[in-house]
Design a protein around this motif. Sequence first.
Motif, PDB file in Angstrom:
ATOM      1  N   LEU A 255       0.338  -1.268  -0.331  1.00 64.41           N
ATOM      2  CA  LEU A 255       0.361   0.120   0.384  1.00 64.41           C
ATOM      3  C   LEU A 255       0.833   1.226  -0.083  1.00 64.41           C
ATOM      4  O   LEU A 255      -0.013   2.219  -0.915  1.00 64.41           O
ATOM      5  N   TYR A 256       2.043   1.578   0.311  1.00 60.01           N
ATOM      6  CA  TYR A 256       2.803   2.713   0.750  1.00 60.01           C
ATOM      7  C   TYR A 256       3.716   2.809   0.010  1.00 60.01           C
ATOM      8  O   TYR A 256       4.718   3.186   0.404  1.00 60.01           O
ATOM      9  N   SER A 257       4.454   1.290  -0.184  1.00 58.74           N
ATOM     10  CA  SER A 257       5.796   1.795  -0.682  1.00 58.74           C
ATOM     11  C   SER A 257       5.970   1.165  -2.388  1.00 58.74           C
ATOM     12  O   SER A 257       5.110   0.600  -3.247  1.00 58.74           O
ATOM     13  N   SER A 258       6.121   2.042  -3.092  1.00 58.60           N
ATOM     14  CA  SER A 258       6.301   2.175  -5.027  1.00 58.60           C
ATOM     15  C   SER A 258       7.639   1.106  -5.326  1.00 58.60           C
ATOM     16  O   SER A 258       8.547   1.816  -5.831  1.00 58.60           O
ATOM     17  N   GLY A 259       8.457   0.742  -3.160  1.00 56.40           N
ATOM     18  CA  GLY A 259      10.270   0.204  -4.345  1.00 56.40           C
ATOM     19  C   GLY A 259      10.487  -0.495  -5.118  1.00 56.40           C
ATOM     20  O   GLY A 259       9.405  -1.356  -5.174  1.00 56.40           O
ATOM     21  N   LYS A 260      11.680  -0.593  -5.743  1.00 62.78           N
ATOM     22  CA  LYS A 260      11.727  -2.240  -6.106  1.00 62.78           C
ATOM     23  C   LYS A 260      11.858  -3.213  -5.573  1.00 62.78           C
ATOM     24  O   LYS A 260      11.379  -3.365  -4.459  1.00 62.78           O
ATOM     25  N   ASP A 261      11.342  -4.388  -6.665  1.00 58.94           N
ATOM     26  CA  ASP A 261      11.831  -5.937  -6.554  1.00 58.94           C
ATOM     27  C   ASP A 261      12.976  -5.419  -5.293  1.00 58.94           C
ATOM     28  O   ASP A 261      14.204  -5.545  -5.887  1.00 58.94           O
ATOM     29  N   ILE A 262      13.020  -5.987  -4.073  1.00 54.44           N
ATOM     30  CA  ILE A 262      14.268  -7.263  -3.569  1.00 54.44           C
ATOM     31  C   ILE A 262      14.819  -8.001  -3.798  1.00 54.44           C
ATOM     32  O   ILE A 262      16.257  -7.966  -3.321  1.00 54.44           O
ATOM     33  N   GLY A 263      14.185  -8.817  -5.082  1.00 55.65           N
ATOM     34  CA  GLY A 263      14.766 -10.116  -5.255  1.00 55.65           C
ATOM     35  C   GLY A 263      14.688 -11.001  -3.953  1.00 55.65           C
ATOM     36  O   GLY A 263      15.084 -12.288  -3.842  1.00 55.65           O
ATOM     37  N   VAL A 264      13.651 -10.798  -3.147  1.00 52.51           N
ATOM     38  CA  VAL A 264      13.728 -12.061  -1.714  1.00 52.51           C
ATOM     39  C   VAL A 264      12.012 -11.843  -1.911  1.00 52.51           C
ATOM     40  O   VAL A 264      11.053 -10.818  -1.911  1.00 52.51           O
TER      41      VAL A 264
END
Length: 315
Positions: A255-264
């Motif tokens: 809901l609150y993050s548009s961060g990149k895929d962290i790979g996990v």
Amino acid sequence: MTAVKTLQVQEKGDRLDRYLAANLSDLSRSRLQQLIEQGNVQVNGKVCTSKKVVVQVGDLLAVEIPAVQPLELKAEDIPLDILYEDDCLLIINKPAGLVVHPAPGHPDGTLVNALLAHCPNLPGIGGVQRPGIVHRLDKDTTGAIAIAKTDFAQQNLQAQLKAKTARREYLGVVYGVPSTASGTIDLPIGRHLVERKKMAVVPLEKGGRTAITHWQIQERLGNYTLIHFQLETGRTHQIRVHSAYIGHPIVSDPLYSSGKDIGVNLPGQALHAWRLQLQHPITEQSISVTAPLPSALMTLLEVLRRRIAAISSNI
């Protein structure tokens, strides 16, 4: 069968709900407010539906307590990871994906369904739809959550949360690295004014409620940070909203993050209710329970540490 409790006011000047809560210790204040609103409380023989009425010395109060209605909810044999249990209190380590109580879209398969199977006497404690629930965790937030087994325990635990004597500590991984080692976020939270499924920082004059989160860096992990959070208040999505607002949203928060895929592959946001400290409702002894980190969060931390080690070895 409906039970009736009567008492005569000995002290003036208090609100009806407060007076009843102080003198009927086996019923929580929220339950008494519910009974007042439903017309189950009489003052001097007349039904009173306002909890704010000020009682006077000599007033005769009568509280009708309807028989517990059978729950429409069914008990389900869902395994529970129990961290602490006695006759009045249960603390479990909630897994990701488990909804705390039934709601539209989640009529069953909830923690409440599991509790009904584990605790046969739970129905009616604190309300029909949320029996025993003192506080809640989001569906995909893992960790320690307390459940009351009696009305007295529920009232006592809710009072501890309100008085801020209960301590709730979380561990979460956020994107980026805060510029300071610790801090406090004191920003009101309310329903998002446009996206109604979300919460947001909302001014008090527009319906926001006071929300205070204390935080401290536990470990720097390259472009990510493991943070220790302590709640002073318990608003819906509080840590998630506050973290996003200061520019460091929780990793994998849908809901609150548009961060990149962290790979996990994480089942939800990287946020865990790590430790719960409270006073036992009966013995008044201090109880501190720590919920082990879930495997997905441990894997995330290991991956980030390996990445840092690999970078360091190549320098």
